[in-house]
Design an enzyme around this catalytic site. Structure first.
Site, PDB file in Angstrom:
ATOM      1  N   GLU A   1       8.423   1.868  15.131  1.00 23.11           N
ATOM      2  CA  GLU A   1       9.203   2.298  13.976  1.00 23.11           C
ATOM      3  C   GLU A   1       9.311   3.814  13.975  1.00 23.11           C
ATOM      4  O   GLU A   1       8.533   4.500  14.630  1.00 23.11           O
ATOM      5  CB  GLU A   1       8.504   1.874  12.684  1.00 23.11           C
ATOM      6  CG  GLU A   1       8.355   0.377  12.558  1.00 23.11           C
ATOM      7  CD  GLU A   1       8.165  -0.050  11.122  1.00 23.11           C
ATOM      8  OE1 GLU A   1       9.160  -0.108  10.383  1.00 23.11           O
ATOM      9  OE2 GLU A   1       7.013  -0.312  10.738  1.00 23.11           O
TER      10      GLU A   1
ATOM     11  N   LYS B   1      12.479  -7.775   1.066  1.00 24.71           N
ATOM     12  CA  LYS B   1      11.545  -8.428   0.139  1.00 24.71           C
ATOM     13  C   LYS B   1      10.268  -7.583   0.103  1.00 24.71           C
ATOM     14  O   LYS B   1       9.463  -7.603   1.017  1.00 24.71           O
ATOM     15  CB  LYS B   1      11.220  -9.857   0.583  1.00 24.71           C
ATOM     16  CG  LYS B   1      10.719 -10.660  -0.602  1.00 24.71           C
ATOM     17  CD  LYS B   1       9.544 -11.532  -0.383  1.00 24.71           C
ATOM     18  CE  LYS B   1       8.263 -11.004   0.047  1.00 24.71           C
ATOM     19  NZ  LYS B   1       7.438 -10.339  -1.001  1.00 24.71           N
TER      20      LYS B   1
ATOM     21  N   GLY C   1       2.497  -5.678   7.287  1.00 21.23           N
ATOM     22  CA  GLY C   1       1.553  -6.397   6.438  1.00 21.23           C
ATOM     23  C   GLY C   1       0.380  -6.872   7.265  1.00 21.23           C
ATOM     24  O   GLY C   1       0.049  -6.277   8.291  1.00 21.23           O
ATOM     25  N   SER C   2      -0.232  -7.961   6.836  1.00 24.23           N
ATOM     26  CA  SER C   2      -1.463  -8.420   7.489  1.00 24.23           C
ATOM     27  C   SER C   2      -1.162  -9.190   8.776  1.00 24.23           C
ATOM     28  O   SER C   2      -0.045  -9.686   8.975  1.00 24.23           O
ATOM     29  CB  SER C   2      -2.226  -9.320   6.520  1.00 24.23           C
ATOM     30  OG  SER C   2      -1.445 -10.464   6.245  1.00 24.23           O
TER      31      SER C   2
ATOM     32  N   CYS D   1      -3.343   1.321   6.780  1.00 26.55           N
ATOM     33  CA  CYS D   1      -3.538   0.585   8.036  1.00 26.55           C
ATOM     34  C   CYS D   1      -4.165   1.483   9.097  1.00 26.55           C
ATOM     35  O   CYS D   1      -4.781   1.001  10.034  1.00 26.55           O
ATOM     36  CB  CYS D   1      -2.206   0.036   8.513  1.00 26.55           C
ATOM     37  SG  CYS D   1      -0.942   1.301   8.587  1.00 26.55           S
TER      38      CYS D   1
ATOM     39  N   GLY E   1       1.865 -11.803   9.661  1.00 27.78           N
ATOM     40  CA  GLY E   1       2.661 -11.441  10.843  1.00 27.78           C
ATOM     41  C   GLY E   1       2.783 -12.613  11.803  1.00 27.78           C
ATOM     42  O   GLY E   1       3.870 -12.891  12.334  1.00 27.78           O
TER      43      GLY E   1
ATOM     44  N   GLU F   1       4.294  -4.751  12.159  1.00 27.84           N
ATOM     45  CA  GLU F   1       3.265  -3.705  12.055  1.00 27.84           C
ATOM     46  C   GLU F   1       2.154  -4.255  11.178  1.00 27.84           C
ATOM     47  O   GLU F   1       2.389  -4.575  10.009  1.00 27.84           O
ATOM     48  CB  GLU F   1       3.841  -2.425  11.445  1.00 27.84           C
ATOM     49  CG  GLU F   1       4.684  -1.610  12.401  1.00 27.84           C
ATOM     50  CD  GLU F   1       3.944  -1.201  13.663  1.00 27.84           C
ATOM     51  OE1 GLU F   1       2.699  -1.145  13.654  1.00 27.84           O
ATOM     52  OE2 GLU F   1       4.609  -0.970  14.672  1.00 27.84           O
TER      53      GLU F   1
ATOM     54  N   GLN G   1      -8.508  -7.605  -3.983  1.00 25.49           N
ATOM     55  CA  GLN G   1      -8.959  -6.573  -3.049  1.00 25.49           C
ATOM     56  C   GLN G   1     -10.345  -6.070  -3.454  1.00 25.49           C
ATOM     57  O   GLN G   1     -11.203  -5.829  -2.607  1.00 25.49           O
ATOM     58  CB  GLN G   1      -7.943  -5.421  -3.004  1.00 25.49           C
ATOM     59  CG  GLN G   1      -8.237  -4.391  -1.931  1.00 25.49           C
ATOM     60  CD  GLN G   1      -8.213  -4.964  -0.508  1.00 25.49           C
ATOM     61  OE1 GLN G   1      -7.279  -5.644  -0.121  1.00 25.49           O
ATOM     62  NE2 GLN G   1      -9.274  -4.706   0.251  1.00 25.49           N
TER      63      GLN G   1
ATOM     64  N   GLU H   1     -10.731  -6.199   9.400  1.00 23.42           N
ATOM     65  CA  GLU H   1     -10.170  -5.161   8.531  1.00 23.42           C
ATOM     66  C   GLU H   1     -10.590  -5.417   7.088  1.00 23.42           C
ATOM     67  O   GLU H   1     -10.447  -6.534   6.590  1.00 23.42           O
ATOM     68  CB  GLU H   1      -8.638  -5.181   8.630  1.00 23.42           C
ATOM     69  CG  GLU H   1      -7.996  -4.067   7.845  1.00 23.42           C
ATOM     70  CD  GLU H   1      -6.465  -4.150   7.855  1.00 23.42           C
ATOM     71  OE1 GLU H   1      -5.929  -5.246   7.616  1.00 23.42           O
ATOM     72  OE2 GLU H   1      -5.827  -3.115   8.098  1.00 23.42           O
TER      73      GLU H   1
ATOM     74  N   ASN I   1       0.808  -1.238   0.000  1.00 25.95           N
ATOM     75  CA  ASN I   1       0.000   0.000   0.000  1.00 25.95           C
ATOM     76  C   ASN I   1       0.833   1.276   0.000  1.00 25.95           C
ATOM     77  O   ASN I   1       0.356   2.313  -0.457  1.00 25.95           O
ATOM     78  CB  ASN I   1      -1.032  -0.010   1.135  1.00 25.95           C
ATOM     79  CG  ASN I   1      -0.407  -0.037   2.508  1.00 25.95           C
ATOM     80  OD1 ASN I   1       0.682  -0.585   2.683  1.00 25.95           O
ATOM     81  ND2 ASN I   1      -1.063   0.548   3.472  1.00 25.95           N
TER      82      ASN I   1
HETATM   83  P1  NAD Z   1       0.530  -9.353   3.403  1.00 21.03           P
HETATM   84  O1  NAD Z   1       0.658  -9.821   4.812  1.00 21.03           O
HETATM   85  O2  NAD Z   1      -0.277 -10.158   2.473  1.00 21.03           O
HETATM   86  O3  NAD Z   1       1.988  -9.239   2.733  1.00 21.03           O
HETATM   87  C1  NAD Z   1       2.988  -8.432   3.294  1.00 21.03           C
HETATM   88  C2  NAD Z   1       4.345  -8.970   2.863  1.00 21.03           C
HETATM   89  O4  NAD Z   1       4.580 -10.243   3.479  1.00 21.03           O
HETATM   90  C3  NAD Z   1       4.497  -9.181   1.366  1.00 21.03           C
HETATM   91  O5  NAD Z   1       5.787  -8.766   0.986  1.00 21.03           O
HETATM   92  C4  NAD Z   1       4.337 -10.685   1.231  1.00 21.03           C
HETATM   93  O6  NAD Z   1       4.943 -11.241   0.093  1.00 21.03           O
HETATM   94  C5  NAD Z   1       5.043 -11.162   2.477  1.00 21.03           C
HETATM   95  N1  NAD Z   1       4.719 -12.520   2.907  1.00 21.03           N
HETATM   96  C6  NAD Z   1       3.589 -13.225   2.672  1.00 21.03           C
HETATM   97  N2  NAD Z   1       3.669 -14.434   3.282  1.00 21.03           N
HETATM   98  C7  NAD Z   1       4.871 -14.478   3.919  1.00 21.03           C
HETATM   99  C8  NAD Z   1       5.535 -15.446   4.742  1.00 21.03           C
HETATM  100  N3  NAD Z   1       4.966 -16.616   5.039  1.00 21.03           N
HETATM  101  N4  NAD Z   1       6.748 -15.144   5.237  1.00 21.03           N
HETATM  102  C9  NAD Z   1       7.332 -13.953   4.975  1.00 21.03           C
HETATM  103  N5  NAD Z   1       6.759 -12.999   4.187  1.00 21.03           N
HETATM  104  C10 NAD Z   1       5.549 -13.263   3.677  1.00 21.03           C
HETATM  105  O7  NAD Z   1       0.008  -7.851   3.495  1.00 21.03           O
HETATM  106  P2  NAD Z   1      -0.394  -6.897   2.289  1.00 21.03           P
HETATM  107  O8  NAD Z   1      -1.664  -7.386   1.709  1.00 21.03           O
HETATM  108  O9  NAD Z   1       0.778  -6.667   1.404  1.00 21.03           O
HETATM  109  O10 NAD Z   1      -0.658  -5.523   3.057  1.00 21.03           O
HETATM  110  C11 NAD Z   1      -1.885  -5.156   3.600  1.00 21.03           C
HETATM  111  C12 NAD Z   1      -1.823  -5.300   5.114  1.00 21.03           C
HETATM  112  O11 NAD Z   1      -0.743  -4.528   5.613  1.00 21.03           O
HETATM  113  C13 NAD Z   1      -3.059  -4.743   5.803  1.00 21.03           C
HETATM  114  O12 NAD Z   1      -3.466  -5.641   6.812  1.00 21.03           O
HETATM  115  C14 NAD Z   1      -2.572  -3.434   6.411  1.00 21.03           C
HETATM  116  O13 NAD Z   1      -3.282  -3.014   7.545  1.00 21.03           O
HETATM  117  C15 NAD Z   1      -1.162  -3.775   6.739  1.00 21.03           C
HETATM  118  N6  NAD Z   1      -0.348  -2.562   6.867  1.00 21.03           N
HETATM  119  C16 NAD Z   1       0.075  -2.221   8.120  1.00 21.03           C
HETATM  120  C17 NAD Z   1       0.819  -1.080   8.302  1.00 21.03           C
HETATM  121  C18 NAD Z   1       1.312  -0.701   9.671  1.00 21.03           C
HETATM  122  O14 NAD Z   1       2.277   0.036   9.751  1.00 21.03           O
HETATM  123  N7  NAD Z   1       0.691  -1.178  10.733  1.00 21.03           N
HETATM  124  C19 NAD Z   1       1.154  -0.279   7.202  1.00 21.03           C
HETATM  125  C20 NAD Z   1       0.716  -0.664   5.948  1.00 21.03           C
HETATM  126  C21 NAD Z   1      -0.031  -1.823   5.787  1.00 21.03           C
END
Ligand code: NAD
Length: 476
Positions: free
Chosen positions: A457, A174, A226-227, A280, A231, A246, A327, A378, A151
């Site tokens: 962060e 990555k 990420g999600s 997020c 996480g 995060e 999405q 979410e 995002n």
């Molecule tokens: P996602 O979790 O699908 O992917 C994030 C990253 O993780 C990608 O690079 C993906 O390839 C990688 N990934 C996927 N599986 C993995 C694994 N098993 N091991 C290691 N890496 C792996 O998230 P997304 O769809 O890219 O992003 C949207 C999410 O991010 C939303 O939930 C949003 O709230 C969150 N987000 C949080 C913040 C914050 O600072 N809190 C900021 C931006 C986005």
């Protein structure tokens, strides 16, 4: 426009091979924006080894030299700002104006950390024992793995990388496979700026590459955005390493009877719908007290309906398309679920535009309470629910009734409620009379509960994650 091929960057070299994956412009699905060569696991391993090999020289480099290199990266980002913004707008669907702001912020963040690099502090203590002195040093964590979402394709890679490098770590990043262009251009800017080989490595790929990276034995620390689901997987795979996660949010914005109506509507529009709600920190639960509820909803519905949804490169666009078909489908499903749960749904339909893309009408749901699924999970799209509260105390209880705790907001003209809210909202970020989504880069960023794990962060507080402490005792 011509399709560019993007490769991973390891030990100062672009890597041949890998599996080609094409990405398409969400504003115009006929526009192929790039072909990304997804790296096999061997390339991930090579990247970690390259970062390991570069670590001693990088952490040993004197602070001023590190600072100058980071400053040079900031210069490079400024020089390539238009290219970056265009790439982000085409690949991720962010309106060009917002993409330009993101690119500018990435440069500002490198500038900030260029000066943090020369502000590395330690402490000295008197010992409790005679003839002994005590020093507390900060040392780089080591090789750090940075895993980023789609995002904010350049600013999240920038805020993790700049901090990691400033404090003497080497990096393997990555980026998201959904929008990797920002991280790729950042890597190229670092190459041009003369960053030594191996200090920053970029591996392109999806979850498999991320999983191999975070579990690698030579990786000392993992910073992930990420999600929640990913996480949790990373927390398990990287157990024993330093971990910073995060993740998502279900952020409340409270509007009290005494709020200024224009301010409250502006906060809701910004927080819920700008950036297509793909933040997020987005305000996805708008909790409004009874006295202002009718006037607020009427004004918010009118403003929402007037938002220009369109092609990310069209100057008139306020809200671009959502990032991809998955999405889009997710947003549509949640709109349908809101209806099934008894809500009144305004918007939430597919929009047709001159080019075929993922255009989703901003969606505002009323008539539900906080137990509805759409108020608990979410959505990550232009989607918000308006909830009703009796008074401030009731509104705060609803706001805090969520497993998440990233951002929250309050619109009021009462000092009493503002003071109480600052102390009792459970999120890591709190906004009063301003959007839940506006953040600065020189102060801590992060949440509580299911939203975040590990140290904050950004700003000088980033040092907590990217360094380890060593306590040294020196006898006379
Ligand atoms: P996602 O979790 O699908 O992917 C994030 C990253 O993780 C990608 O690079 C993906 O390839 C990688 N990934 C996927 N599986 C993995 C694994 N098993 N091991 C290691 N890496 C792996 O998230 P997304 O769809 O890219 O992003 C949207 C999410 O991010 C939303 O939930 C949003 O709230 C969150 N987000 C949080 C913040 C914050 O600072 N809190 C900021 C931006 C986005």
């Amino acid at each position: 426009m011509a399709t560019q091929q993007y490769r991973s960057f390891v030990a100062g070299q672009w890597q041949d091979g890998g599996e080609p994956v094409a990405l398409y412009n969400p504003s115009d699905l006929q526009d192929e924006v790039g072909v990304y060569m997804h790296a096999p696991v061997e390339v991930v391993n090579q990247a970690v080894r390259a970062a390991e090999a570069a670590l001693d020289a990088w952490r040993g480099l004197h602070a001023m030299a590190r600072s100058r290199l980071l400053d040079g990266i900031a210069d490079g980002l400024v020089r390539r700002r238009d290219e970056l913004a265009l790439a982000i707008a085409r690949e991720q669907g962010k309106p060009l104006r917002d993409a330009l702001a993101e690119a500018t912020r990435a440069a500002d963040i490198f500038r900030y950390f260029a000066s943090e690099a020369i502000r590395q502090k330690g402490y000295t203590y008197a010992s409790i024992r005679p003839g002994v002195r005590v020093e507390v040093q900060r040392n780089p964590a080591g090789v750090v793995a940075l895993v980023t979402p789609w995002n904010f394709p350049v600013v999240i890679p920038a805020w993790k990388t700049a901090a990691a490098l400033a404090y003497g770590n080497t990096v393997v990043m990555k980026p998201s496979e959904i929008a990797p262009c920002g991280a790729w251009i950042l890597a190229d800017v670092m190459r041009e700026a003369g960053l030594p080989a191996g200090v920053f490595n970029l591996v392109l790929g999806a979850g498999q590459a991320g999983a191999a990276l975070v579990a690698h034995e030579a990786v000392a620390a993992v910073s992930f955005t990420g999600s929640v689901a990913t996480g949790k997987r990373i927390a398990a795979a990287a157990a024993g390493k330093r971990i910073q996660l995060e993740m998502g949010g279900k952020n409340p914005l409270i509007v009290l009877d005494d709020a200024d109506l224009d301010t409250a509507v502006a906060c809701a529009i910004d927080g819920a719908f700008l950036y297509a709600g793909q933040r997020c920190t987005a305000s996805s639960r708008i909790i409004v007290t009874e006295g202002i509820h009718a006037a607020f909803v009427e004004r918010l519905l009118a403003r929402t309906a007037s938002l220009a949804v369109g092609h990310a490169l069209d100057e008139a666009t306020v809200i671009g398309p959502v990032v991809n078909a998955e999405q889009f489908e997710k947003n549509r499903r949640y709109a349908e679920l809101a209806r099934q749960e008894g809500g009144t749904v305004a918007g939430g339909r597919a929009l047709s535009r001159p080019t075929r893309g993922h255009y989703f009408e901003p969606c505002l749901v009323t008539g539900l309470d906080n137990s509805a699924t759409v108020c608990r999970e979410e959505v990550f799209g232009p989607f918000a629910c308006v909830l009703t509260a009796r008074d401030y105390e009731h509104a705060l209880a609803i706001a805090n009734d969520t497993p998440f705790g990233l951002s929250s907001g309050l619109c009021t003209t009462s000092m009493k409620y503002a003071q109480h809210f600052k102390a009792h909202t459970k999120s890591g970020l709190a906004s009063i009379n301003t959007s839940t989504s506006g953040v600065d880069f020189h102060v801590p960023f992060g949440g509580n509960g299911a939203s975040s794990y590990g140290p904050r962060e950004q700003g000088e507080f980033a040092i907590e994650f990217f360094t380890t402490l060593r306590t040294v005792y020196i006898g006379d």
